[in-house]
Design a protein around this motif. Structure first.
Motif: not given
Length: 293
Positions: A9-10, A211, A222, A224, A229, A233
């Motif tokens: 996710r991040s 996002c 995403k 970063l 962030q 995210a």
């Protein structure tokens, strides 16, 4: 070929030349960290950054976060040494910049094979040039070949903007066809795909909107540029409670003895097929994995 799910996710870029940033990595909640030897490192700091990266991995042999090393291109003066350093660190993956042809992947995979690198070291590909976008489908086919090691695409929107002249405006309208082309190609090759960075880390509303757009498009996460962030995210790409509840209902319904051999059942006023069951099982497995991390 079935690949184990990993939450992405991040995905935070961390310059290997930044000692303070490296020291903070262990305290962060990013699903994945890209230790950058390429764009974020000045030419006169390349060698020092490789040594800093080696020291970091020696001092931190394990990590909850997935760890990826982005190297310089092998055609340049730093790529060869970067690859050797990355291989020695034994990260989860090596991220290759400006991938434009399948050989950009297979050439590195062959080097890793010839040097007896662990099969656990996977390859990620930056899709960040016009040629890379046009060839994304051909490149993504390597995801179906275990020997190619390819697991993930990362979109380099800043480089695409620079090379095409397209503007990264709010909503990214000029980029939508290219983003979807990259995503479709990745899915055809059974790859994960990570959206590009949002450059203004002081604009949380703009980041949140982008996002949301990436989630709607189908991206897995995403990339970063700032730790602030990470949590937004993670929240944006986390399945919502309604989807989780629906997935559990579908799995429960098909687990009943009367339904175990059926291809289609009625549930909540609509028809639900086996393909919905597979999607529900995948979603619940994803939630379970995220919960363990």
């Amino acid at each position: 070929m079935s690949k184990p799910f990993r939450p992405r996710r991040s995905v935070l870029y961390v310059p290997a030349s930044n000692a303070k940033a490296l020291a903070k990595v262990v305290s962060l909640t990013a699903d994945a960290v890209i230790f950058d030897l390429e764009d974020a490192v000045a030419p006169d700091a390349k060698e020092q950054s490789r040594e800093a990266l080696r020291d970091y991995f020696l001092g931190h042999p394990t990590s909850k976060a997935e760890r990826i090393v982005r190297i310089n291109g092998l055609s340049g003066e730093w790529g060869g040494e970067d690859l050797l350093a990355a291989r020695a660190c034994k990260p989860d993956a090596i991220l290759l910049p400006k991938v434009e042809t399948p050989y950009d992947i297979t050439g590195v995979a062959e080097i890793l094979e010839e040097t007896d690198a662990s099969e656990n070291i996977r390859l990620w590909a930056m899709i960040e040039t016009p040629r890379g976008v046009l060839n994304a489908d051909e490149i993504a086919e390597l995801g179906l070949r275990s020997t190619a090691r390819l697991d993930c695409f990362v979109v380099g929107t800043n480089d695409i903007a620079r090379e095409t002249g397209a503007k990264l405006i709010r909503g990214r309208a000029p980029f939508i066809p290219w983003l979807m082309q990259i995503l479709l190609s990745a899915r055809a090759g059974k790859l994960d795909v990570i959206d590009g960075v949002y450059n203004d880390f002081s604009d949380p509303d703009g980041f949140s909107d982008e996002c949301t757009q990436a989630v709607q498009m189908g991206f897995d996460g995403k990339s970063l540029i700032h730790p602030s962030q990470i949590e937004p995210a993670n929240a944006a790409f986390h399945p919502d409670e309604n989807a989780i509840g629906e997935a559990r209902s579908i799995v429960d319904a098909f687990s009943h003895a009367a339904n175990k051999d059926k291809g289609v059942i009625a549930l909540g006023g609509r028809m639900v097929e086996r393909l919905h069951l597979e999607a529900a099982q995948k979603l619940l497995a994803k939630i379970e994995t995220i919960g363990r991390n």
